[in-house]
Structure formats: structure tokens, C-alpha cells
Design a protein around this motif. Structure first.
Motif, PDB file in Angstrom:
ATOM      1  N   ASP A  78      45.138  46.519  38.219  1.00 33.62           N
ATOM      2  CA  ASP A  78      46.049  45.699  37.416  1.00 33.62           C
ATOM      3  C   ASP A  78      46.363  44.375  38.107  1.00 33.62           C
ATOM      4  O   ASP A  78      46.741  43.402  37.446  1.00 33.62           O
ATOM      5  N   ILE A  79      46.189  44.326  39.434  1.00 37.48           N
ATOM      6  CA  ILE A  79      46.315  43.069  40.160  1.00 37.48           C
ATOM      7  C   ILE A  79      44.937  42.485  40.468  1.00 37.48           C
ATOM      8  O   ILE A  79      44.680  41.302  40.244  1.00 37.48           O
ATOM      9  N   HIS A  81      42.033  42.910  39.024  1.00 40.09           N
ATOM     10  CA  HIS A  81      41.198  42.526  37.869  1.00 40.09           C
ATOM     11  C   HIS A  81      42.027  42.131  36.650  1.00 40.09           C
ATOM     12  O   HIS A  81      41.453  41.945  35.574  1.00 40.09           O
ATOM     13  N   THR A  82      43.319  42.024  36.795  1.00 36.27           N
ATOM     14  CA  THR A  82      44.356  41.782  35.783  1.00 36.27           C
ATOM     15  C   THR A  82      44.673  43.061  35.007  1.00 36.27           C
ATOM     16  O   THR A  82      43.788  43.885  34.730  1.00 36.27           O
ATOM     17  N   SER A  86      42.214  45.637  32.723  1.00 36.35           N
ATOM     18  CA  SER A  86      42.091  47.005  33.233  1.00 36.35           C
ATOM     19  C   SER A  86      42.639  48.052  32.276  1.00 36.35           C
ATOM     20  O   SER A  86      42.058  49.126  32.116  1.00 36.35           O
ATOM     21  N   GLU A 139      44.764  38.171  43.933  1.00 35.55           N
ATOM     22  CA  GLU A 139      45.345  37.868  42.615  1.00 35.55           C
ATOM     23  C   GLU A 139      44.421  36.907  41.864  1.00 35.55           C
ATOM     24  O   GLU A 139      43.774  36.061  42.462  1.00 35.55           O
ATOM     25  N   LEU A 140      44.377  37.079  40.548  1.00 33.47           N
ATOM     26  CA  LEU A 140      43.422  36.318  39.737  1.00 33.47           C
ATOM     27  C   LEU A 140      44.095  35.283  38.835  1.00 33.47           C
ATOM     28  O   LEU A 140      43.519  34.878  37.824  1.00 33.47           O
ATOM     29  N   LEU A 141      45.296  34.850  39.181  1.00 34.07           N
ATOM     30  CA  LEU A 141      46.002  33.908  38.328  1.00 34.07           C
ATOM     31  C   LEU A 141      45.846  32.462  38.807  1.00 34.07           C
ATOM     32  O   LEU A 141      46.293  31.533  38.141  1.00 34.07           O
ATOM     33  N   THR A 145      39.396  30.096  40.188  1.00 31.23           N
ATOM     34  CA  THR A 145      39.533  31.408  40.819  1.00 31.23           C
ATOM     35  C   THR A 145      39.148  31.344  42.293  1.00 31.23           C
ATOM     36  O   THR A 145      38.139  30.747  42.668  1.00 31.23           O
TER      37      THR A 145
END
Length: 352
Positions: A78-79, A81-82, A86, A139-141, A145
Motif C-alpha cells: 500500500d506504500i 506500490h500505492t 494494491s 514512497e511513490l508520490l 518517480t
């Protein structure tokens, strides 16, 4: 799941995997999983009584309790790969309680997930299943990237919420790996001082490790050295992707190697490639668990069983499998976790 079911899932690979008995590194040189593994291996180390207690809790829970093997449910995607990417296949897992329920119903030794997921359910579940707090993430935010593991909380906070162990990732080979090694080594020292076990995600990441369409981030020689650095900073258990090839050092032309690594210590058989990873974990003094990888749908069960067979026959300690379980209906996820555990419970699947 019985032995014949496992054979059927392996299909054309059954003979080469279940019948393989000519490993390059003899099993006599290995420290293999057993009901007394914690006493046999960790009692003579610098680990404190509290760390031994935590390790015993990990090895003593779930369907694989007191076998020396572990089955861990990891949900940090959830962190990493978002959460949307997920959990979209199964939105119930936006609620952390369902992650814990899946691990418990699936008979896992432990659940590995984020500070937030465990903290929000700590008082209800910390005494029901061992917690492994994943203390750093990518993190992907950020845009564009970037790929870097950064700390999301303190080791003390993990201890306060009832953790049995902490987990961390290092991207070996990346431009940030030096900092990550220092950060995680310090975190593991503190975790051991507080009595928690330590698990390291020993991933390699560098776009230059890919050549001619082959990804050497999953080469046995490259991942094996990542494992060896991992046990050097005193990880008690190493998590690693199953090797898919070999010769990363020689093909990319970096680091150092010896021809004997490829002729005398390994072969093309997946069990030999995995055993080379295990050899780099102090010949199994630190357990090797392989990751389950992404969910691909109908083939997930077969792929998970294959990975478990390779890991077990190589002398590994178990599987840490997440997306293949939580990205499907709850009951199917439970069955998949238990099918993998059946591989480790089967007396017919032996160490090569």
C-alpha cells in the motif's frame, strides 16, 4: 494439499525439481531448519534472551509452528506500490484489520506490514499473532518517480506497539544504498537492544543491472552478495527474490567474482541458484525466505508452490507471500497460504 497435488501443480517441472539430488553445495554444509533451530543457532550468538524469545515466537506460531519453517504475510504494497493499485482487486484490505484476519486465518507465523496498519489494531491483535513492523519504504508520490527507502518511524515506536520484529529494505546497488545500509544497521542494533528480531528485504535495484533483455537484479551471484551484506549487519532472517539467472557480475562487468562461483557452487537448476543465496546467509545460520512476487491471476497457486518447493529443497526457511493472497477473495487467499505451508509440512519434499 498432498504430495500428488503438489506434483500436479509442478507439471513438467516436477521431475527436475522434486527429483534433483546433485546440488553443487552439499546439504551437509548447511544449517537447516528444524524444531530446535533457535536453540541450535541463536543460543550461541550475541542475541539477548529477549531476542531469543522474539525469534521463538516467530518460529512457534501458526501452522508451521516448531518446524523451523515460517510463512509470513507481508502487506507493505500500500506504500511501496500505492494503496489503490494494491487493494483495487480486493478493497476490503484498505481496512488493516482484514490484513490481520487473513494472516491469522491463513495460519501464518507472523504478519509484516506498516506502522499505521499495526498501530491502529495493536491492542486487539498484538497478542494474537507476531507483528513485524516494516520501518522503511519507497514512497511513490514524488514526481518524477524516484526509488529510495526512507524511514517511516522509529524502532522504539515499533516496540511500543507490540512488535516481535522489525523489517527493513535496502536497495543494494542503488545510488542510495550506502545511506540505507548505515540507517538499517543502526536500526537493527537498536531493535536487538529492545529484544526484537530483525528481517531484511535484501533487494538489488539498478537499471544498469539489466542487459540484453535480462534482469540481473535477480541473478544468484548479485542477490547472494546482497544477502551476505544483510547478515553482516546482523539480520536474523533474510528476505530475497527467487533467483532467475546467474552471472550478473560477469555480464555487467562489475564487482568481483571467481569462476568457481559458477562452476562449483551453482548450476542452472533453480534449487542450486537458491542454495547459493542460502550459502551467503552464513550457510543457513540466518534463514532465507523467498518472496512470492506479484499476482498474475490463475497461475498464482502453481507459481507459489513452485517457489516453495525450490526454497525448501534448497534449504530455505519459508515464504513471505502477500499479493498472491490478498489480491483475491478472502477464503481463496487463506487456501493459497495454507497450500504453500503444506509444501513445508510434507515429509515427501526433502532437502536436495
Amino acid at each position: 494439499m498432498n504430495y500428488s497435488d503438489i506434483q500436479q501443480h509442478l507439471g513438467k517441472d516436477a521431475e527436475s525439481l522434486l527429483g534433483f539430488n546433485t546440488p553443487k553445495i552439499s546439504k551437509d554444509l548447511l544449517h537447516l531448519p528444524s524444531p530446535t533451530f533457535v536453540d541450535d543457532i541463536f543460543l550461541q550468538t550475541n542475541r539477548s534472551s529477549q531476542v531469543l524469545k522474539s525469534l521463538s515466537a516467530l518460529y512457534g506460531h501458526g501452522r508451521l509452528a516448531k518446524t523451523g519453517y515460517v510463512s509470513i504475510l507481508p502487506v507493505d504494497q500500500d506504500i511501496e506500490h500505492t494503496a489503490g493499485a494494491s487493494f483495487a482487486p480486493n478493497p476490503m484490505y484498505f481496512d488493516p484489520e482484514n490484513i490481520l484476519k487473513l494472516a491469522i486465518e491463513g495460519g501464518c507465523n507472523a504478519v509484516a506490514t506498516t506502522f499505521g496498519n499495526l498501530a491502529i489494531m495493536s491492542r486487539k491483535y498484538a497478542h494474537k499473532i507476531p507483528f513485524i513492523v516494516k520501518i522503511n519504504h519507497n514512497e511513490l508520490l514524488t514526481y518524477p518517480t524516484k526509488y529510495d527507502q526512507i524511514m517511516f518511524g522509529s524502532v522504539r515506536d515499533a516496540w511500543n506497539l507490540g512488535a516481535t520484529a522489525v523489517g527493513a529494505t535496502i536497495y543494494f546497488g542503488s545510488e542510495n544504498s550506502d545511506r540505507q545500509i548505515v540507517e538499517v544497521a543502526k536500526a537493527f542494533e537498536e531493535a536487538h537492544q529492545l529484544g526484537m528480531a530483525c528481517i531484511l528485504w535484501c533487494y538489488t535495484r539498478n537499471n544498469d543491472f539489466k542487459k540484453d533483455g535480462i534482469n540481473y537484479e535477480v541473478a544468484a551471484d548479485v542477490t547472494g552478495q546482497a544477502n551476505h551484506i544483510g547478515v553482516t549487519i546482523q539480520a536474523d532472517i533474510i528476505k530475497q527474490k527467487l533467483p532467475e539467472n546467474n552471472g550478473g557480475f560477469t555480464t555487467i562487468n562489475f564487482s568481483k567474482s571467481n569462476p568457481l562461483m559458477y562452476s562449483d557452487l551453482s548450476s542452472d537448476n533453480p534449487i542450486d541458484l537458491c542454495r547459493y543465496q542460502l550459502a551467503n546467509c552464513y550457510m543457513g545460520r540466518a534463514g532465507l525466505i523467498n518472496s512470492g512476487g506479484e499476482s498474475k491471476g490463475e497461475s498464482d497457486l502453481t507459481e507459489s508452490i513452485r517457489t516453495a518447493v525450490i526454497n525448501k529443497r534448497a534449504g530455505g526457511t519459508g515464504l513471505i507471500l502477500g499479493r498472491k493472497a490478498f489480491q483475491r477473495p478472502f477464503n481463496e487467499g487463506v487456501k493459497l497460504l495454507q497450500a504453500v505451508q503444506d509444501v513445508y509440512l510434507s515429509p515427501d519434499i526433502t532437502i536436495a
